[in-house]
Design an enzyme around this catalytic site. Structure first.
Site, PDB file in Angstrom:
ATOM      1  N   GLU A 101      -3.870  -4.334   9.365  1.00 44.42           N
ATOM      2  CA  GLU A 101      -4.391  -5.349   8.436  1.00 44.42           C
ATOM      3  C   GLU A 101      -5.817  -5.803   8.749  1.00 44.42           C
ATOM      4  OE1 GLU A 101      -3.008  -5.750   5.696  1.00 44.42           O
ATOM      5  OE2 GLU A 101      -0.971  -5.006   6.095  1.00 44.42           O
ATOM      6  N   ASP A 107       8.188  -9.755  10.191  1.00 46.63           N
ATOM      7  CA  ASP A 107       7.535 -10.436   9.068  1.00 46.63           C
ATOM      8  C   ASP A 107       6.927 -11.779   9.493  1.00 46.63           C
ATOM      9  OD1 ASP A 107       8.215  -8.292   7.502  1.00 46.63           O
ATOM     10  OD2 ASP A 107       9.792  -9.301   6.382  1.00 46.63           O
ATOM     11  N   GLU A 162       0.797  -1.226   0.000  1.00 46.10           N
ATOM     12  CA  GLU A 162       0.000   0.000   0.000  1.00 46.10           C
ATOM     13  C   GLU A 162       0.833   1.283   0.000  1.00 46.10           C
ATOM     14  OE1 GLU A 162       0.376  -2.259   2.451  1.00 46.10           O
ATOM     15  OE2 GLU A 162       0.297  -1.362   4.447  1.00 46.10           O
ATOM     16  N   TYR A 204      -5.063 -10.290   9.932  1.00 49.26           N
ATOM     17  CA  TYR A 204      -5.941  -9.953   8.817  1.00 49.26           C
ATOM     18  C   TYR A 204      -7.389 -10.364   9.108  1.00 49.26           C
ATOM     19  CZ  TYR A 204      -1.881  -9.129   5.758  1.00 49.26           C
ATOM     20  OH  TYR A 204      -0.738  -8.629   5.203  1.00 49.26           O
ATOM     21  N   HIS A 222      -8.139  -3.829  -1.164  1.00 51.70           N
ATOM     22  CA  HIS A 222      -7.365  -3.972   0.070  1.00 51.70           C
ATOM     23  C   HIS A 222      -6.301  -2.875   0.178  1.00 51.70           C
ATOM     24  CE1 HIS A 222      -5.392  -6.326   3.348  1.00 51.70           C
ATOM     25  NE2 HIS A 222      -4.313  -5.716   2.874  1.00 51.70           N
ATOM     26  N   GLU A 223      -5.489  -2.748  -0.837  1.00 56.20           N
ATOM     27  CA  GLU A 223      -4.399  -1.763  -0.755  1.00 56.20           C
ATOM     28  C   GLU A 223      -4.967  -0.337  -0.689  1.00 56.20           C
ATOM     29  OE1 GLU A 223      -1.915  -3.239   0.120  1.00 56.20           O
ATOM     30  OE2 GLU A 223      -2.228  -5.229  -0.764  1.00 56.20           O
TER      31      GLU A 223
END
Ligand code: BES
Ligand code: ZN
Length: 554
Positions: A298, A353, A251, A361, A275-276
């Site tokens: 998210e 990460d 994004e 999410y 989403h982005e």
């Protein structure tokens, strides 16, 4: 947020000296696979010492001198702190530096890895903590900066940044952003407008396909604005990258970076753009202050993505995708340690990460869906609008969200969502009936659902039968291909092996590459085959994808 939260993933000392603006003056050398030049940092406050994050950077000089700075030891996750002595009264510092070819936040592509095959390509991917591998900076999402840049690259290459373009190679970002949103791409690129403030950047051979796949973008921005208030970043464009891009989308403000693997030809994978785009509110406007709070980015975004999708493509499509995601989340949670099933997770000693599971999410989106069901859409939407207004251009922690929630809904208790594994007993249920449509009119998601529900264990004979009828081995849809190839590995269905090798060499998107290599190492004789394929594919993968596959094959 008034005070700065502790960010265990940054060495920066913003409480003492805080970076406010970054000016980059960089030359792009494809020959050396290096960015070279200077970063000029403006500070406020400015103490006697400035600590920055770096990772594999060569620091040549600071303020024109080889003294007055020290690069600390390299931590495998965090990189090396750069400690600079500031002369008293100094409010800025000039750092002359170069990146190294293995910078984790950059991928340097040879012409053969592009669609045009003529020119090289460079792109950055800074989230979560890779900005420090190409910019010396306080690389914490709590430390927002404005920036400007001059990027020099040889013709016929075009440089793009996720910022306002002032002139070719000159950029300005007037709104303060967290460092993980600073982004650069250089390649043979062309632009096609879609609407008054939307458009597509891509290599010329991909441009027309991308523009037709994403033709609803302007409508998506309008829908998001109706729901959550004005789009505050001016333009919204999408840059379609070569297939080695390790993610589906990123994004980057004003300029989403996207994988070409969503160009299915039938718009069935465009929720990625929703989403982005949604991150323009949740994430870019209101930002997680630490990677513990990643679900604020998210989870909100996944919820808003569904809402945008419902506006444009209808409730059936959005509920179907939501239902599939929830099923996947439940499957994934069976394998996750309990602590990683909390929305707020403990990342001590870990790479942020690692927190990128379905939990932030989909569990995050379900929390909001639960609030919607409890209070009604109108009330939840009004709350979200206020939340985005109140925290606009700020970085916040989960407690800030909870406090804001309690101002609107004093009775709500979301602590079980935040700090317990699994889903709360009263979590909303997303039900969807897949049986209502005949197979010949099925779209991507119906096929994926059907494939995933084939009886286990899979046999090669069964897959051969399916393949004769539907030819999945030659599907043009990346999601279907990846699902099918995983099943082919599990069933030792050999006719699909050549396609498997071809796909893994071409596509570097981690979501596809990771499960395929994981399936391979579990299959009889698969380790050998995995190693053979990887020997051919590795050099084309992004450092992030390389690290993922290295760990699987180690
Ligand atoms: N911001 C993420 C990508 C990301 C997260 C990069 C963490 C690095 C660290 C982006 O918005 C995202 O979630 N992308 C998804 C696609 C989306 C449709 C779920 C992806 O790339 O798979
Ligand atoms: Zn996202």
């Amino acid at each position: 947020m008034s005070s700065l939260p502790v960010d265990i993933h940054s060495y920066g000392n913003p409480g003492e000296s805080r970076v406010r603006h970054v000016h980059l003056d960089l030359v792009v050398s494809f020959k050396e696979k290096k960015l070279k030049g200077t970063a000029t940092l403006a500070l406020e406050p400015a103490g006697r010492r400035l600590v920055l994050d770096t990772r594999d950077l060569t620091i040549l000089q600071v303020n024109g001198s080889k003294e007055g700075f020290r690069l600390g030891p390299r931590d495998p996750i965090l990189g090396s702190p750069l400690e600079i002595d500031l002369p008293s009264g100094a409010r800025s510092v000039v750092i002359e530096y170069e990146t190294t070819p293995q910078a984790s936040g950059l991928q340097w592509l040879a012409p053969a890895q592009t669609a045009g095959k003529r020119s090289p390509f460079l792109f950055s991917q800074s989230q979560a903590i890779h900005a420090r591998s190409w910019i010396p900076i306080q690389d914490s999402p709590a430390v927002r900066v404005t920036f400007s840049a001059r990027i020099q690259a040889a013709a016929p290459l075009t440089s793009l940044m996720a910022a306002v373009q002032l002139a070719p190679g000159r950029f300005h970002m007037p709104w303060p952003v967290p460092p993980y949103l600073i982004a650069l791409a250089v390649g043979e690129l062309q632009f096609r407008p879609l609407g008054p403030r939307t458009g597509i950047w891509a290599e010329p051979p991909v441009l027309a396909r991308a523009a037709s796949e994403f033709e609803d973008m302007e409508k998506m921005v309008e829908a998001a604005e109706r729901l959550y208030g004005p789009y505050r970043w001016g333009r919204y464009d999408v840059l379609v990258l070569p297939p080695s891009f390790p993610f589906g989308g990123m994004e980057n403000p004003r300029l989403t970076f996207a994988t070409p693997t969503v160009l299915a030809g039938d718009k069935s994978l465009v929720s990625l753009v929703a989403h982005e785009l949604a991150h323009s509110w949740s994430g870019n406007l209101v930002t997680n202050a630490t990677w513990r709070d990643f679900w604020l980015n998210e989870g909100f975004t996944t919820y808003i993505e569904r809402r945008i999708q419902e506006e444009i493509y209808g409730r059936r499509q959005s509920e179907m995708e939501f239902a599939i995601e929830v099923d996947e989340l439940k499957e994934e949670m069976k394998e996750l340690p309990p602590g990683d099933q909390h929305l707020v997770i403990d990342l001590t000693g870990r790479d942020p990460d690692d927190g990128m599971t379905g939990v932030p999410y989909v569990k995050g989106a379900l929390l909001l869906r639960g609030l919607e069901e409890m209070h009604g859409r109108d009330k939840l939407d009004a709350f979200l609008k206020r939340y985005f207004d109140r925290f606009a251009f700020q970085s916040i922690i989960t407690a800030d969200f909870v406090a804001a929630l309690h101002e609107s809904f004093p009775q709500d208790d979301v602590s079980e969502w935040l700090n317990q594994p699994g889903l709360p007993a009263d979590a909303p249920r997303i039900s969807f009936d897949f049986e209502t449509v005949p197979k010949r009119t099925w779209e991507t998601q119906e096929w994926l659902h059907w494939l995933r529900n084939q009886s286990q264990p899979l046999t090669a004979a069964h897959l051969r039968e399916i393949d004769m009828q539907w030819d999945f081995t030659h599907s043009g849809n990346s999601e279907i291909t990846a699902q099918w190839l995983e099943m082919a590995i599990q069933a030792s269905y050999e006719p699909a092996y050549p396609r498997l090798e071809e796909f893994l060499i071409e596509v570097g998107r981690r979501k596809f590459v990771k499960p395929l290599f994981e399936a391979l190492v579990k299959a009889p004789g698969g380790v050998e085959r995995a190693k053979n394929i990887y020997a051919k594919a590795r050099s084309g993968y992004h450092p992030i994808t390389q690290a993922t596959v290295d760990a699987i094959l180690k």
